[in-house]
Each structure stands twice: as structure tokens, then as C-alpha cells.
Design an enzyme around this catalytic site. Structure first.
Site, PDB file in Angstrom:
ATOM      1  N   ASP A   1      16.401 -12.671  35.721  1.00 47.45           N
ATOM      2  CA  ASP A   1      16.959 -13.867  35.038  1.00 47.45           C
ATOM      3  C   ASP A   1      16.802 -13.699  33.654  1.00 47.45           C
ATOM      4  O   ASP A   1      15.600 -13.482  33.056  1.00 47.45           O
ATOM      5  CB  ASP A   1      15.916 -14.867  35.527  1.00 47.45           C
ATOM      6  CG  ASP A   1      16.475 -16.281  34.880  1.00 47.45           C
ATOM      7  OD1 ASP A   1      17.237 -16.289  33.811  1.00 47.45           O
ATOM      8  OD2 ASP A   1      16.123 -17.374  35.241  1.00 47.45           O
ATOM      9  N   HIS A   2      17.914 -13.020  33.034  1.00 43.80           N
ATOM     10  CA  HIS A   2      18.063 -12.684  31.764  1.00 43.80           C
ATOM     11  C   HIS A   2      17.458 -13.616  30.650  1.00 43.80           C
ATOM     12  O   HIS A   2      17.103 -13.133  29.424  1.00 43.80           O
ATOM     13  CB  HIS A   2      19.472 -12.394  31.428  1.00 43.80           C
ATOM     14  CG  HIS A   2      20.395 -13.289  31.037  1.00 43.80           C
ATOM     15  ND1 HIS A   2      21.123 -13.679  32.111  1.00 43.80           N
ATOM     16  CD2 HIS A   2      20.473 -13.887  29.935  1.00 43.80           C
ATOM     17  CE1 HIS A   2      21.941 -14.573  31.621  1.00 43.80           C
ATOM     18  NE2 HIS A   2      21.505 -14.945  30.122  1.00 43.80           N
TER      19      HIS A   2
ATOM     20  N   HIS B   1      17.868 -20.468  35.362  1.00 45.39           N
ATOM     21  CA  HIS B   1      17.432 -20.433  33.702  1.00 45.39           C
ATOM     22  C   HIS B   1      16.485 -21.515  33.402  1.00 45.39           C
ATOM     23  O   HIS B   1      15.379 -21.463  32.726  1.00 45.39           O
ATOM     24  CB  HIS B   1      18.709 -20.262  32.879  1.00 45.39           C
ATOM     25  CG  HIS B   1      19.401 -19.112  33.405  1.00 45.39           C
ATOM     26  ND1 HIS B   1      19.101 -17.978  33.714  1.00 45.39           N
ATOM     27  CD2 HIS B   1      20.872 -19.103  33.326  1.00 45.39           C
ATOM     28  CE1 HIS B   1      20.179 -17.178  33.733  1.00 45.39           C
ATOM     29  NE2 HIS B   1      21.075 -17.646  33.733  1.00 45.39           N
TER      30      HIS B   1
END
Lengths: 513, 336
Positions: free
Chosen positions: A197-198, A261
């Protein structure tokens, strides 16, 4: 026999060391590889952090030579590399890049990949670790994982590890996530599975834990006694440009952003202090938050706490924008939400009665992601009338992007004879305080995966519990007889009026970004 | 030392000359009425020199460093022998554009102290710190009488460059004694040590794989090629290698007139060789390692070179390493 330690290495690094490995990227001809992954690996090389004898193998369907693949990636790197492009470094670095053509469902392609990896090992004179990166379309994950297992590539050879990095979306609901998790679990152990999950790789997201647990002034106030509400906004000023509508219309804001996110940001804000900084200690605490989210079951509860909306024609920054249903590759009768606002409650001692308001949307006035912690007003301010105190609560703002930083809003006395107060902002900006640019999220996350540090990656139970919460809302929208209304907002506005009403009903307002 | 080495046009580059007693007021005026400028500060960075020829170079260096590290910069030239006693000061803002419209600035205060003593230096430093922020001092002079307890007890990070010392053995003795007197006190960062970071990283990569690692015990010699004036830098590198290998390899230092501070490192033994080579104009190093018949080559970044970059690099690391202080006795013994 235990591996010998390199005595020169141990004293040099203050972080986990990336171990020598080969990274195999599935879906190597895609946008993610060109824009993010290769530039990230190049920048790791430019910083001297790439392990020696490192290799990248691009795995995809199209026919290409190593040289042709490198040329394409070079172009992408020139455009996207954070630290620019140096020909001398690229020429050296690109020699570690190789291309392997195969269909994702073709076992023979994986067997020949195995031979290629063995050949690299022979050239090295020792076996290397293997990191499989799933950057392909989500529907390809299952066949890829099954073929990796069938070809025996999931087992590390001679004491070396084999890991998998999965890009989002990790499923489209609980059932598909569980199915995918089962396939992953049949192929790789959970400790070798890195769900990326950047957002968690962003400097400010990582800083939330430092802010909370390394500063003694915040944590004592970080609870329902002092905090009135928490708001998380993720605004985008774009719509479905670049053909994104095709994918987006099957997902929507809730699945595309909130499930991963934004719930990750909620967990970082709401978690209890971990007992240590090991990956599982941190993730244990995050999972507890997701489990404590009060479920929104049925259309009534969802309608009361969630607002979904689509944008209609409008303008952003003076540029006309079409409505969501008129966007390229979007179904003209679409029932997908490009905007969602939620009121979440976390049923723990710490957060009892504190609403977490979340909103995410497309075609909003600006691009910004931030968390704001709104503290309670003092019980009595003798020198102020209630109107003077409107919207004047102390607010701590954590800006995730752009302009990463932290701001604290406080009240001060205005100079002069009268006892007038004014809000002032104490503002810390990463870019003006630290001249050095932060590494891209993918640089940090790739290095962590190579080093075996899973702290910034989602664990299976995190993902499944998040889907369990999200599915109830999706069910109310799409499977009930009386689904909550899909609202509308003009492109370029801050969302539908109903989202404002969601907070107004509680006597609150969205923070003005 | 006479103060006449400093000419007015040079001193003009230090900014606006201000009486020391009015510095705070002058700094305030610097920001008044300029909405576009934002003052930023994360540390107090003081540079202390006793070499008047160094003043303008340090002034330029601070401009570069402040672009990376927002700070309250104090530039102090002390000329203890100069007469008559006199103290002058200048202020300026070191600004850089931010996102096209806003300008972010650090403050710099420069002092020329003629005929002053240690107490004067301390008073000057302590009176002009940005409160609550860490104090980083780059002490460019010898660790002499002005470097005394009341000053160093307040320092958070002491930057030195041991390659500049004329009598390194004596200076290392002072440094060791000072560190012993302040256990758990300031953190020492030696630019000579930082200069070798890329060589150390490259050397580590030479012996990363198991085969090469197994042959480390066969290493017998160290050969280091360095720029003239960087002998201490080379010695620090050699001391580190011996310390890591728990060995005492025979050492050869080759001095060059031009080129980067460290230009080559070769470790050799029977059937094993590791070489790190930096070409004059390259920002990369070529690394090769040979074990028996196998040779492997690599290209790695050569790290930073200029003093401004070295200082910036040090300021980027919040925590120091105990490695450097643990090596000092080794280095000291090599200097005998």
C-alpha cells in the site's frame, strides 16, 4: 552451515540491509513498471543501496529482447526518476535488467524462468533470493501464483528466501480477498507475502507513529477526553483521464481508496502504541483498530453514516469538466461512486464517542491528502464569546501530500487593548526544513521487501477485516431493496451538500483545505 | 595575526554590518515587511575558524549547506593574536526559492573577533543561538585553548576534519581526552571519516557474496591511493579495515598531487583481491572483486566530495555512530 557475515557491512547501515536477490516483475510492460518500479530501483542504485549482483527480470506476454526492454525502461526512467537520469549509471544498472516472455497461464514459461534464475545463480557462483512482484492486472494474480507454485519457484533454494509482493487491489470484496489470500497462502508463507500500500511508504504516513509515540506532548491528549473528532480528506482534482474510467467504474472510491489507503491512515492515527517496532507488533495494533470499527450494517445505518456521490459537469481551475457518467469508459448509467464520505466510530476506550470523518473524491477543487485532529474546546474561555470561538478549536494537521508537513492551529491574543483572539498556525514543512528530497514510497517499500521488513505492508487479517467492514456498505448500496441515494456534486466543488450535512448533524464542519 | 588580510569587499559579502548589541533587532528588521520570505531553522550551525583566509570560503559553504538544512548559521573568525581587540558582526539571510513563489531563508550571523579569548567566543555563541534547537559546531581550528569545557559541554554535535590538522596525533589525544571528560556528551563527526564512506560501502559490496567472504582471512595487504593532504583520511580507512578484519594488514599509502581525496583501494591476498577505483572526473566508483577464477565488477555511487556536501551529509544523520569513536585508539596507535 550459517552464512558468514560480511564484517565490512555490519557497521555501515542504520537500516535493514537489502539482501542479494533477483526481482521478477510480472506485468513488466505495464505503466507501473515504467513509471514507478524501475525508477525506484534505479534510485536505490543511485543511492548505492542496491545489493550486489542484483537482477531484475521483466515477465510479460509481449515479445521483446533484453535490449529492447531496457530501451523502453530507459525512456520511462528519464521521465520519472526522482534524482534524474545519469547515462553512465543507467548503462551499468541496465545490465542487470532482463526480459522473459511468457503467457501468465503457461507453465512452460515459468519453468524457463526457473532456468534463467538458475543461470543467474550459476553466474553469481551462489544461489540468490527471489522476489516476485505482481504488477499485472488483478485477475492475473491467481494464475501467476498457481504457476509459480507449479514450477517450484515459490521455494527458496539452499536457504535463500522467495517472497511475493502483491499490488493493490487485493480482491474486490471479502470473498475475493479470501480466495486470493488462500492462493497466496498455498504458494507463499504469510511472512513472505508483502501486500503493498504505497501510502504507507510515504514519509508523512511513517511520521505519524513518530509524532505520536516519540513526542510526549501528544500521546496524553490523544484520546476521547481531548479529541473531538478526526477528519481525513483525500481530494483529487482529476477525473477519469487516461482511460482510468474502465477500471474505476468497476471499483469506486470506497473500494479503490477507503478499503486500503484511508483505513490504513485511520489505523495509524488510532492504534495503541506497539510493544516494539517489529512488523507483527505494529500490524497487531493496526488490526485491532480495524476490528474495532463499528460495523455499518443495513441501508439505514449506511444511509446515516455514509454519503456517496457522483460529480456532474462543472469546472476545476477554470477548466470545464464533464460529469462522471459522461467520462471516457464509464457506463452512462453507472452506479459507481467517485466520491464517498463516511462517519466511522471506533469502539475502544481511547476513541469512544470520537467520530472519524473520512472523505475521498474526484474532481474536487484541489489535490490534497491530509489528516486533521480536532481537539475539544476548553470548557470555559472567560474572555471570549461563543461566536468568537466558532471553528477555533486547536487542530493538528498532518499533510500527507502534497507539501508534506504538520501544522498546529492555536488561538493567540491579538495585539492591542482589547482581549481579542486570533487563530494562528504553526507550520512545519518537510521541504523547507529538510532540503533533501524524501525517497519515493516505492523506493522505501522495495528496499523493505528485499530486507525482509514487512512493517509497512498489509497483513492478511488487516486486508480481510477491512473488506469485512467495507462489504457491509457495498451490500447496502448494491444488494438491498432500499439502497441509500447516490448524490451529486458539481465538478470543482468540495463534494455534495449531504456530506456537509453529515457533519452538520453532529454540530461540526469539514476542515477547509 | 593581523586583520588586514580581510578586505572590505570580502567583508561586504557577509551581509549587513551590525553592532553586536543590535543583532537581534537587525535580524527582526530583516524579516519585517517581507511576506514572501519564510524563516526556517532546525539547528544552530556554528563554524569556528582561526584562519582569515577561510572566512569567505566558509561564507560560501554556509550558503550551500543552508539550502539543504535550514539553520541559524554562526560564522566565527577568531584572531586571538590580533591587536587591538575588536569585535565586528554582520547579518544576512540565506534564501532559496520554494515552489516558485515563496522564499525560504536561514539567518547567518558572522563575527570577526580580534584579540578575544575563549570566554568571548563562548559568549558570542551562546548569546546568538536559536533557543531550543541543537547546537552543531564545525571546529576548523586546532582543538586549542578556545575549545574548552564550558563550550563543548553545550555542543550536541562536533564536526571536525582531522585531515586538516597539522599534528594529528596531538589533536586526536585532545579529542580523546575531551570525549572521556564528556561521556555521553557531544557526538563527533569527522569529515575525513565521512570522505571514506563510499569506499567503505564499495568495499563491503566486494565481499558480499559467501565465496568472497570466506576468503577474507587470506587478505594480507592494503594499498590506498589518496590526494596529498588526505593522509589521515587514508589512515582512518586503513584503521577501519584492520578493525573489521581483526587483523593488522601491511599498508601502503600512495600520494597523488591531484584528483579526489580517496582514489583507490586495493585489498589483496592469495587468490583474493578487492579493488575500488575512482576516476578523477567520475561520480561513480568501479568495484571489482576476484576470488580464484571468478571476477565480478560493479559500479557504485562515489558519494559526496565538496566540504559543503560532506557537512550536509553529516547534518542529514541525526544519530552519530559509535564506530568512529571506537576506532580512534586504532588510528592513534597508527600515528605513533
Amino acid at each position: 552451515m550459517p552464512e558468514l557475515e560480511n564484517p565490512f557491512q555490519e557497521t555501515l547501515l542504520s537500516r535493514h540491509r537489502a539482501e542479494p536477490c533477483t526481482v521478477v516483475i510480472f506485468g513488466a510492460t505495464g505503466d507501473l513498471t515504467h513509471r514507478k518500479l524501475i525508477p525506484a530501483i534505479y534510485n536505490i542504485a543511485a543511492a548505492g543501496d542496491l545489493p550486489p549482483q542484483f537482477k531484475v527480470v521483466g515477465f510479460a506476454r509481449r515479445d521483446k529482447t533484453d535490449e529492447g526492454f531496457r530501451k523502453e525502461l530507459e525512456e520511462g526512467n528519464r521521465q520519472n526518476s526522482r534524482q534524474g537520469h545519469n547515462d553512465e549509471l543507467w548503462n551499468s544498472f541496465s545490465q542487470c535488467i532482463h526480459y522473459h516472455r511468457s503467457e501468465f497461464e503457461d507453465l512452460e514459461g515459468y519453468k524457463s524462468l526457473g532456468k534463467l534464475l538458475d543461470q543467474f545463480d550459476a553466474e553469481r557462483g551462489a544461489p540468490a533470493n527471489r522476489l516476485f512482484y505482481l504488477a499485472a492486472a488483478p485477475e492475473a494474480f491467481k494464475p501467476i501464483l498457481e504457476m509459480i507454485r507449479a514450477a517450484g519457484l515459490n521455494e527458496g533454494t539452499k536457504g535463500k528466501w522467495a517472497r511475493v509482493v502483491c499490488e493493490k487491489p487485493f480482491g474486490k470484496d471479502l470473498a475475493t480477498a479470501q480466495e486470493l489470500n488462500a492462493v497466496v497462502a498455498a504458494t507463499f508463507a504469510e511472512k513472505d507475502t508483502y501486500r503493498i500500500d504505497h501510502y504507507l511508504g510515504k514519509e508523512t504516513a511513517q511520521n505519524i507513529m513518530v509524532l505520536r509515540f516519540a513526542n510526549s506532548i501528544f500521546e496524553p491528549n490523544w484520546n476521547s477526553r481531548y479529541i473531538d473528532n478526526v477528519q481525513i480528506t483525500c481530494a483529487e482534482n482529476l477525473g477519469m483521464e487516461g482511460g482510468r474510467g474502465g477500471y474505476y467504474d468497476t471499483a469506486g472510491a470506497l473500494r479503490d481508496m477507503v478499503q486500503n489507503h484511508l483505513l490504513q491512515l485511520v489505523t495509524l492515527v488510532a492504534m495503541e502504541p506497539p510493544t516494539d517496532l517489529s512488523a507483527d507488533s505494529v500490524r497487531d495494533e493496526k488490526v485491532k483498530v480495524i476490528r474495532a470499527l463499528r460495523p455499518l450494517v443495513g441501508p439505514e445505518a449506511v444511509g446515516k453514516n455514509v454519503v456517496r456521490a457522483q460529480y456532474t459537469a462543472g469546472s476545476v481551475d477554470g477548466t470545464p469538466r464533464v460529469g462522471y457518467r459522461q467520462e471516457d469508459r464509464v457506463n452512462p448509467e453507472s452506479n459507481t461512486e467517485p466520491y464517498v464520505a463516511l462517519r466511522l466510530m471506533i469502539d475502544t476506550w481511547r476513541w469512544q464517542g470520537v467520530p472519524f470523518y473520512i472523505r475521498v473524491g474526484k474532481q474536487l477543487p484541489k489535490k490534497a491528502t491530509e489528516i486533521s485532529i480536532h481537539f475539544k474546546k476548553p470548557p470555559q474561555v472567560p474572555f471570549a464569546t461563543s461566536s468568537m470561538l466558532r471553528n477555533s478549536e486547536n487542530t493538528l494537521v498532518i499533510r500527507i501530500q502534497p507539501d508534506e508537513g504538520i501544522a498546529l492551529r492555536i488561538l493567540c491574543k491579538q495585539p492591542g487593548q482589547a482581549m481579542s483572539m486570533q487563530q494562528v498556525k504553526m507550520d512545519f514543512r518537510y521541504s523547507s526544513s529538510f532540503g533533501k528530497a524524501s525517497p519515493e514510497a516505492y523506493e522505501r517499500l522495495l528496499l523493505d521487501a528485499m530486507a525482509g521488513d514487512a512493517t509497512l505492508f498489509a497483513r492478511r487479517d488487516e486486508v480481510e477485516n477491512a473488506w469485512r467492514f467495507i462489504d457491509e456498505i457495498e451490500n447496502a448500496w448494491h444488494k438491498s431493496d432500499s439502497p441509500p441515494v447516490m448524490h451529486e456534486y458539481p465538478a470543482g466543488s468540495w463534494g455534495p451538500k449531504e456530506a456537509d450535512d453529515l457533519l452538520r448533524a453532529d454540530g461540526r464542519e469539514w476542515r477547509l483545505l | 595575526m593581523p586583520s588586514s588580510n580581510l578586505n572590505d569587499s570580502d567583508l561586504d559579502r557577509l551581509g549587513l554590518e551590525t553592532p553586536i548589541a543590535r543583532i537581534d533587532r537587525a535580524l527582526k528588521q530583516l524579516w519585517e515587511g517581507d511576506e514572501a520570505k519564510t524563516r526556517a531553522s532546525l539547528i544552530n550551525l556554528a563554524i569556528y575558524t582561526e584562519d582569515s583566509c577561510q572566512l569567505m570560503a566558509d561564507n560560501d559553504l554556509l550558503d550551500e549547506v543552508a539550502a539543504q538544512h535550514a539553520c541559524r548559521a554562526l560564522l566565527i573568525l577568531a584572531l586571538p593574536e590580533a591587536q587591538p581587540p575588536r569585535a565586528r558582526s554582520w547579518i544576512q539571510a540565506l534564501c532559496r526559492p520554494y515552489q516558485g513563489k515563496q522564499v525560504v531563508c536561514s539567518e547567518q550571523i558572522s563575527f570577526v573577533l580580534e584579540g578575544g579569548d575563549a570566554a568571548q567566543v563562548q559568549n558570542i555563541v551562546f548569546a546568538h543561538l536559536d533557543s531550543d534547537l541543537p547546537l552543531v559546531v564545525w571546529w576548523q581550528a586546532d582543538l586549542s585553548k578556545n575549545f574548552e569545557e564550558r563550550l563543548y559541554s553545550r555542543i550536541d554535535t562536533l564536526i571536525i576534519d582531522s585531515s586538516r590538522w597539522s599534528y594529528p596525533a596531538r589533536q586526536f589525544d585532545v579529542l580523546l581526552a575531551t570525549m572521556a571528560a564528556e561521556p555521553g556528551g557531544f557526538d563527533v563527526r569527522d569529515l575525513a571519516w565521512t570522505r571514506s564512506h563510499f569506499m567503505r560501502t564499495a568495499l563491503a559490496s566486494c565481499f558480499q557474496d559467501a565465496t568472497a567472504c570466506q576468503n577474507l582471512a587470506k587478505l594480507q595487504t592494503i594499498q590506498i591511493t589518496h590526494l596529498k593532504g588526505q593522509r589521515t583520511t587514508a589512515l582512518l580507512l586503513a584503521a577501519w579495515i584492520n578493525q573489521r578484519l581483526k587483523a593488522s594488514l601491511s599498508m601502503e599509502l600512495i600520494e597523488k598531487e591531484t584528483g579526489p581525496a580517496l582514489q583507490g583501494l586495493v585489498l589483496e591476498g592469495e587468490g583474493v583481491r578487492g579493488e575500488v577505483r575512482r576516476d578523477c572526473d567520475s561520480c561513480f566508483v568501479r568495484v571489482s572483486s576476484t576470488c580464484g577464477e571468478n571476477t565480478r565488477e560493479d559500479l557504485l555511487p562515489a558519494d559526496v566530495d565538496s566540504e559543503a556536501e560532506l557537512v550536509s551529509e553529516q547534518l542529514s544523520r541525526f544519530h552519530g555512530s559509535t564506530l568512529y569513536s571506537s576506532m580512534l585508539p586504532f588510528v592513534r596507535s597508527m600515528l605513533k
